[in-house]
Design a protein around this motif. Structure first.
Motif, short mmCIF file in Angstrom:
data_model
loop_
_atom_site.label_atom_id
_atom_site.label_comp_id
_atom_site.label_asym_id
_atom_site.label_seq_id
_atom_site.Cartn_x
_atom_site.Cartn_y
_atom_site.Cartn_z
N GLY A 112 49.55 56.07 42.81
CA GLY A 112 49.17 56.86 41.66
C GLY A 112 49.90 56.50 40.39
O GLY A 112 49.58 57.04 39.31
N ASP A 113 50.88 55.59 40.45
CA ASP A 113 51.57 55.16 39.24
C ASP A 113 50.62 54.36 38.36
O ASP A 113 49.77 53.61 38.84
CB ASP A 113 52.79 54.30 39.58
CG ASP A 113 53.96 55.12 40.07
OD1 ASP A 113 53.86 56.37 40.04
OD2 ASP A 113 54.97 54.53 40.48
N MET A 114 50.78 54.52 37.05
CA MET A 114 49.94 53.82 36.09
C MET A 114 50.58 52.51 35.66
O MET A 114 51.81 52.43 35.48
CB MET A 114 49.68 54.70 34.87
CG MET A 114 48.92 55.98 35.19
SD MET A 114 47.27 55.63 35.83
CE MET A 114 46.59 57.30 35.91
N ILE A 115 49.74 51.49 35.48
CA ILE A 115 50.20 50.16 35.08
C ILE A 115 49.35 49.70 33.90
O ILE A 115 48.13 49.76 33.94
CB ILE A 115 50.05 49.15 36.23
CG1 ILE A 115 50.85 49.62 37.46
CG2 ILE A 115 50.49 47.76 35.79
CD1 ILE A 115 50.58 48.79 38.69
N GLY A 116 50.02 49.22 32.87
CA GLY A 116 49.32 48.64 31.73
C GLY A 116 49.33 47.13 31.82
O GLY A 116 50.37 46.52 32.06
N LEU A 117 48.15 46.52 31.66
CA LEU A 117 48.03 45.06 31.69
C LEU A 117 47.08 44.62 30.59
O LEU A 117 45.91 45.04 30.58
CB LEU A 117 47.51 44.58 33.05
CG LEU A 117 48.52 44.33 34.17
CD1 LEU A 117 47.79 44.11 35.48
CD2 LEU A 117 49.40 43.13 33.84
N ALA A 118 47.58 43.81 29.67
CA ALA A 118 46.74 43.26 28.60
C ALA A 118 45.98 44.34 27.86
O ALA A 118 44.81 44.16 27.51
CB ALA A 118 45.79 42.21 29.17
N GLY A 119 46.63 45.48 27.64
CA GLY A 119 46.00 46.54 26.86
C GLY A 119 45.06 47.44 27.63
O GLY A 119 44.47 48.35 27.04
N ARG A 120 44.93 47.22 28.96
CA ARG A 120 44.08 48.07 29.78
C ARG A 120 44.92 48.84 30.79
O ARG A 120 46.07 48.49 31.06
CB ARG A 120 43.03 47.22 30.50
CG ARG A 120 41.98 46.63 29.57
CD ARG A 120 41.10 47.72 28.97
NE ARG A 120 40.15 47.19 28.00
CZ ARG A 120 39.23 47.93 27.39
NH1 ARG A 120 39.11 49.21 27.68
NH2 ARG A 120 38.40 47.38 26.52
N LEU A 121 44.32 49.88 31.37
CA LEU A 121 45.04 50.77 32.26
C LEU A 121 44.54 50.64 33.69
O LEU A 121 43.34 50.64 33.95
CB LEU A 121 44.87 52.22 31.79
CG LEU A 121 45.68 53.29 32.53
CD1 LEU A 121 47.17 53.07 32.32
CD2 LEU A 121 45.28 54.68 32.04
N TYR A 122 45.50 50.56 34.63
CA TYR A 122 45.19 50.47 36.05
C TYR A 122 46.07 51.45 36.82
O TYR A 122 47.12 51.86 36.33
CB TYR A 122 45.41 49.04 36.56
CG TYR A 122 44.58 48.02 35.82
CD1 TYR A 122 43.30 47.71 36.22
CD2 TYR A 122 45.10 47.38 34.68
CE1 TYR A 122 42.52 46.80 35.52
CE2 TYR A 122 44.33 46.47 33.97
CZ TYR A 122 43.04 46.18 34.39
OH TYR A 122 42.28 45.28 33.69
N ILE A 123 45.64 51.81 38.03
CA ILE A 123 46.41 52.72 38.86
C ILE A 123 46.72 52.03 40.18
O ILE A 123 45.87 51.36 40.76
CB ILE A 123 45.64 54.04 39.09
CG1 ILE A 123 46.50 55.06 39.86
CG2 ILE A 123 44.32 53.80 39.79
CD1 ILE A 123 45.87 56.44 39.92
#
Length: 228
Positions: A149-160
């Motif tokens: 459930g942690d959020m990750i930012g990659l290249a300006g986009r959001l992933y979980i």
């Protein structure tokens, strides 16, 4: 199109924030067996309520909504429930640098040694568009790198992160994510782990509706969707 930053002074009192998948489902009218197909276009959706707002904060929010021009412009939003990751807050860059020796000045003679820091979490290899996992490095060795459930930012986009992952002894970790990667990413792309944001736009032109309570307190609820 103009992209705005979210004012830090504004925090919602109620929040809905989730990943809206995009699937096609066919159910046989004879056997009722279902076939489901994942399609592109999964997006983040949010609804944030601000109640009550004093005159100053109401003005800031109403000014931002006016600047967004309905669905024309975008604003960067993060999930206020998960501003920080739940994994070990240390990175591999916090491992002391070498070379190391014992207190009697002897050192390893077989070519082995302690883990040496190599920086903050980033992609260890490139990742193709549509990938559902990423190879990463730079985590603190043998510790929980990321929680489910942690959020990750990659290249300006959001992933979980869909699972909790423990880093290896060398600080690497393979992390399953959703949605599928939006674009091809190169090695050493840094991971944003604190307040990672996603570009969103207002769902309609009426999101600035603002019923006002006696005493000049204002209540505003806005709906947003990821700008794809």
């Amino acid at each position: 199109m103009v992209e705005y930053a979210w004012p830090e002074i504004l925090r919602p009192t109620r929040l809905t924030f989730y990943l809206q998948h995009n699937t096609t489902r066919f159910v046989s009218p004879i056997t009722r067996q279902a076939q489901v197909l994942r399609r592109e276009g999964a997006r983040w959706v949010a609804q944030a309520s601000f109640d009550p707002l004093d005159r100053v904060r109401a003005g800031i929010l109403e000014g931002l909504l006016a600047a967004l021009g309905g669905s024309l412009n975008t604003v960067r939003i993060y999930d206020w429930r998960r501003e920080f990751r739940s994994g070990d807050p240390r990175s591999q860059g916090q491992v002391p640098s070498g070379p190391f020796s014992f207190d009697d000045a002897t050192i390893f003679t077989d070519g082995t040694g302690f883990v040496v820091g190599s920086g903050n979490p980033a992609l260890a290899t490139g990742a193709p568009r549509g990938a559902l996992s990423i190879q990463t490095q730079g985590w603190y060795p043998n510790a929980i790198a990321i929680g489910a459930g942690d959020m990750i930012g990659l290249a300006g986009r959001l992933y979980i992160a869909t699972e909790a992952i423990t880093a290896s002894g060398t600080g690497t970790a393979t992390i399953p994510i959703a949605p599928p990667l939006r674009e091809v990413l190169l090695v050493n792309q840094p991971l944003v782990l604190t307040k990672p944001t996603v570009p969103m736009r207002l769902v309609s032109d009426d999101e600035a509706a603002n019923p006002t309570r006696p005493g000049r307190f204002t209540a505003i609820t806005i709906r947003l969707e990821e700008a794809l």
